[in-house]
Design a protein around this motif. Structure first.
Motif, PDB file in Angstrom:
ATOM      1  N   GLU C   8      91.197  42.902  67.437  1.00 22.53           N
ATOM      2  CA  GLU C   8      92.491  42.338  66.911  1.00 22.53           C
ATOM      3  C   GLU C   8      92.675  40.998  67.153  1.00 22.53           C
ATOM      4  N   ARG C   9      92.237  40.874  68.486  1.00 21.20           N
ATOM      5  CA  ARG C   9      92.238  39.118  68.943  1.00 21.20           C
ATOM      6  C   ARG C   9      91.466  38.360  67.948  1.00 21.20           C
ATOM      7  N   GLY C  68      89.098  23.783  70.127  1.00 20.92           N
ATOM      8  CA  GLY C  68      90.282  24.597  70.124  1.00 20.92           C
ATOM      9  C   GLY C  68      90.238  25.917  70.116  1.00 20.92           C
ATOM     10  N   TYR C  69      89.345  26.447  69.238  1.00 22.04           N
ATOM     11  CA  TYR C  69      89.318  27.692  69.032  1.00 22.04           C
ATOM     12  C   TYR C  69      88.654  28.459  70.054  1.00 22.04           C
ATOM     13  N   ALA C  70      87.453  27.684  70.687  1.00 25.66           N
ATOM     14  CA  ALA C  70      86.683  28.325  71.683  1.00 25.66           C
ATOM     15  C   ALA C  70      87.522  28.387  72.814  1.00 25.66           C
ATOM     16  N   ALA C  71      88.551  27.472  73.168  1.00 27.25           N
ATOM     17  CA  ALA C  71      89.274  27.616  74.132  1.00 27.25           C
ATOM     18  C   ALA C  71      90.332  28.817  73.896  1.00 27.25           C
ATOM     19  N   PHE C  72      91.035  29.034  72.618  1.00 26.78           N
ATOM     20  CA  PHE C  72      91.833  30.176  72.379  1.00 26.78           C
ATOM     21  C   PHE C  72      91.255  31.535  72.846  1.00 26.78           C
ATOM     22  N   SER C  73      89.836  31.416  72.677  1.00 20.59           N
ATOM     23  CA  SER C  73      89.236  32.611  72.936  1.00 20.59           C
ATOM     24  C   SER C  73      89.164  32.974  74.517  1.00 20.59           C
ATOM     25  N   VAL C  74      89.528  32.441  75.385  1.00 26.02           N
ATOM     26  CA  VAL C  74      89.631  32.611  76.655  1.00 26.02           C
ATOM     27  C   VAL C  74      90.911  32.757  77.267  1.00 26.02           C
ATOM     28  N   VAL C  75      91.883  32.366  76.672  1.00 32.70           N
ATOM     29  CA  VAL C  75      93.287  32.547  77.461  1.00 32.70           C
ATOM     30  C   VAL C  75      93.942  33.593  77.037  1.00 32.70           C
ATOM     31  N   PRO C  76      95.257  34.060  77.690  1.00 33.44           N
ATOM     32  CA  PRO C  76      95.815  34.943  77.453  1.00 33.44           C
ATOM     33  C   PRO C  76      96.492  35.000  75.964  1.00 33.44           C
ATOM     34  N   GLU C  77      96.804  36.071  75.479  1.00 34.24           N
ATOM     35  CA  GLU C  77      97.174  36.336  73.935  1.00 34.24           C
ATOM     36  C   GLU C  77      98.432  35.741  73.572  1.00 34.24           C
ATOM     37  N   ASP C  78      99.259  35.415  74.866  1.00 34.23           N
ATOM     38  CA  ASP C  78     100.681  34.953  74.416  1.00 34.23           C
ATOM     39  C   ASP C  78     100.551  33.379  74.757  1.00 34.23           C
ATOM     40  N   ALA C 133      81.293  15.444  71.468  1.00 32.77           N
ATOM     41  CA  ALA C 133      82.712  15.250  71.970  1.00 32.77           C
ATOM     42  C   ALA C 133      82.911  15.873  73.270  1.00 32.77           C
ATOM     43  N   LEU C 134      83.729  15.323  74.171  1.00 37.16           N
ATOM     44  CA  LEU C 134      84.156  16.104  75.171  1.00 37.16           C
ATOM     45  C   LEU C 134      85.967  16.286  74.994  1.00 37.16           C
ATOM     46  N   VAL C 135      86.172  17.419  75.023  1.00 39.37           N
ATOM     47  CA  VAL C 135      87.833  17.735  74.769  1.00 39.37           C
ATOM     48  C   VAL C 135      88.539  18.315  75.815  1.00 39.37           C
ATOM     49  N   THR C 136      89.557  17.742  76.149  1.00 36.52           N
ATOM     50  CA  THR C 136      90.487  18.484  77.247  1.00 36.52           C
ATOM     51  C   THR C 136      91.496  19.150  76.574  1.00 36.52           C
ATOM     52  N   LEU C 137      91.719  20.337  76.868  1.00 34.83           N
ATOM     53  CA  LEU C 137      92.951  21.376  76.134  1.00 34.83           C
ATOM     54  C   LEU C 137      93.782  21.642  77.125  1.00 34.83           C
ATOM     55  N   MET C 138      95.088  22.221  76.821  1.00 30.85           N
ATOM     56  CA  MET C 138      96.004  22.752  77.567  1.00 30.85           C
ATOM     57  C   MET C 138      96.543  24.164  76.978  1.00 30.85           C
ATOM     58  N   ALA C 139      96.381  25.159  77.847  1.00 30.46           N
ATOM     59  CA  ALA C 139      96.893  26.423  77.449  1.00 30.46           C
ATOM     60  C   ALA C 139      98.392  26.321  77.808  1.00 30.46           C
ATOM     61  N   VAL C 140      99.173  26.676  76.736  1.00 28.86           N
ATOM     62  CA  VAL C 140     100.955  26.599  77.009  1.00 28.86           C
ATOM     63  C   VAL C 140     101.354  27.656  76.563  1.00 28.86           C
ATOM     64  N   PRO C 141     102.410  28.585  77.019  1.00 25.69           N
ATOM     65  CA  PRO C 141     103.022  29.714  76.698  1.00 25.69           C
ATOM     66  C   PRO C 141     103.436  29.643  75.347  1.00 25.69           C
ATOM     67  N   ALA C 142     103.233  30.524  74.422  1.00 19.58           N
ATOM     68  CA  ALA C 142     103.928  30.324  72.765  1.00 19.58           C
ATOM     69  C   ALA C 142     105.289  30.185  73.113  1.00 19.58           C
ATOM     70  N   THR C 143     106.063  30.785  73.909  1.00 18.82           N
ATOM     71  CA  THR C 143     107.583  30.521  73.940  1.00 18.82           C
ATOM     72  C   THR C 143     107.803  29.067  74.304  1.00 18.82           C
ATOM     73  N   ALA C 144     107.098  28.312  74.909  1.00 19.04           N
ATOM     74  CA  ALA C 144     107.502  26.944  75.202  1.00 19.04           C
ATOM     75  C   ALA C 144     107.207  26.068  74.028  1.00 19.04           C
ATOM     76  N   LEU C 145     106.503  26.451  73.086  1.00 26.03           N
ATOM     77  CA  LEU C 145     106.198  25.464  71.859  1.00 26.03           C
ATOM     78  C   LEU C 145     107.371  25.949  70.891  1.00 26.03           C
ATOM     79  N   ARG C 146     107.895  27.052  70.841  1.00 29.51           N
ATOM     80  CA  ARG C 146     108.896  27.649  69.753  1.00 29.51           C
ATOM     81  C   ARG C 146     110.079  27.032  70.162  1.00 29.51           C
ATOM     82  N   SER C 147     110.524  26.596  71.414  1.00 28.70           N
ATOM     83  CA  SER C 147     111.717  25.791  71.708  1.00 28.70           C
ATOM     84  C   SER C 147     111.711  24.419  71.446  1.00 28.70           C
ATOM     85  N   LYS C 148     110.445  23.936  70.879  1.00 22.98           N
ATOM     86  CA  LYS C 148     110.747  22.366  70.707  1.00 22.98           C
ATOM     87  C   LYS C 148     111.338  22.060  69.492  1.00 22.98           C
TER      88      LYS C 148
END
Lengths: 148, 148, 148, 148
Positions: C8-9, C68-78, C133-148
């Motif tokens: 599913e993920r 970004g999607y390499a990073a997405f694959s390791v963070v919590p689903e929210d 390339a070297l890329v620095t990414l931040m995991a952010v709760p989905a709820t934090a982005l929706r409020s922007k």
């Protein structure tokens, strides 16, 4: 055979490595092959930052200088190496007794070289990747620098 | 008024600036305001690289550390600052007697701060931009670091 | 087992990959594993720069998005992923019919992740490293982005 | 007077700006002076990423390309410009109708040029710094590229 460094060239670069700020910091050259270099540092209080980790500047200097000698190993003997720029990521606060740096040339252009450089911290036998850098270097005729 | 640093905070950060590797290098903090810091260095042989220019690592350390204290000046008093990464361009070989660094915070996030940092070399009264850096820093609760 | 992505993920991330600018560019996701992603691009005139090489911006976008999607694959689903910054070196002018990008997470922090990303150009069966390339990414709760 | 671009050179660079990926993206050149360039973009869904912000790759492309033409404006007319590398920080998620980019050359070497590039997002009349880049470029004789 032409992939190898001559004994004379190796001896020259080994001497050339240790000057000024590198002696101040205490880095040691551990390996020099065509396109690769490794260095190490016995960490002391003289390398720390305000929270007792190794200062980012120590790892940046190590990553840059080791990349520089990896680059030196592939250019003509009358060339010198200048760093154009680098970028370094600090992956975790570095603690422990010792740093190890491994650099390799990833692109060998006539004038422009790119190297990557990794810094590991050693503590109680364990080794952790502490920083990762990408370094852009330029080969410059020694005569061009002397005239500056 | 809330844009100003208290005398106590300024005094604390001025002391905090000088530790370990920064003392080894000899950097001096010349100015600290909210979001800005300046530092300087009397250049000696101890800072040189193999062609008698100032070592890239010296300028990188200066750019990083000065940016760090610009960042420190805007975060809560129970926060510490770690460098996540930086990139630095060396614009010309740095010669001369003195380096000056000026850093300012360009983005003040709650956790992530970005600063730019410029290093100038002074020689016979003339000042030249020698290096330019972009630095990404993270504010971390002091308690989080102590547990490491 | 917990190192694996659920079906599913995987399906969610595969759909999530293709939006807006990524569809404009035409990148294709070829592999997604925990901490790794690969993508490809059929190169056309729509990707070129003024000298008929692939535009640096195409490779930068590919390196960033794949990281970004390499990073997405390791963070919590929210969690959602934002790029804090990246640095990319262009090692040779990219020509040829196809680009391939391979990204892997090199540091998996709770909030901050670092990935490296390599772009290869394919031409007549040969594959060459075109950018790194070297890329620095931040995991952010989905709820934090929706409020922007 | 020699600091000015001729009308012919300006007209040439204005045409040269719009090719391939730049037309795909829709960037517009708004200003070109010796050592400086400005560009803009009307933002649409075609530029978005998975959370409806402007994709980092759009801003990276804009920062790189605008820096490239700032560099083009200072090199001899038989030179072409290649990007060696760049680093870009994304300071806040970019939303809004329009991006503006301003680039200037900070070091004009014979072969190597360094530019900085800032991307602003416009929304309801307000303008915010969204990204900041440092770009290293190389001037290459046009004849050298044609032979590749």
């Amino acid at each position: 055979m032409d992939r190898m460094l001559s004994e004379e060239r190796t001896a020259f670069l080994e001497r050339d490595f240790y000057q000024g700020f590198i002696k101040t910091c205490g880095f040691k050259l551990d390996l020099l092959e065509r396109g690769r270099a490794k260095s190490s540092l016995e960490v002391t209080k003289a390398h720390s930052q305000q929270d007792d980790f190794v200062h980012a500047g120590v790892m940046a200097t190590m990553a840059d200088h080791t990349a520089g000698y990896a680059a030196f190993s592939v250019v003509p003997e009358d060339s010198r190496i200048l760093t154009l720029e680098f970028k370094i990521n600090f992956l975790r606060p570095a603690v422990g007794d010792r740093l190890i740096c491994s650099a390799k040339v990833v692109k060998e252009g006539k004038n422009i070289l790119v190297a990557d450089s990794e810094v590991y911290s050693q503590s109680d036998g364990a080794e952790k990747l502490a920083a990762k850098a990408l370094v852009t270097l330029m080969a410059v005729p020694a005569t061009a620098l002397r005239s500056k």
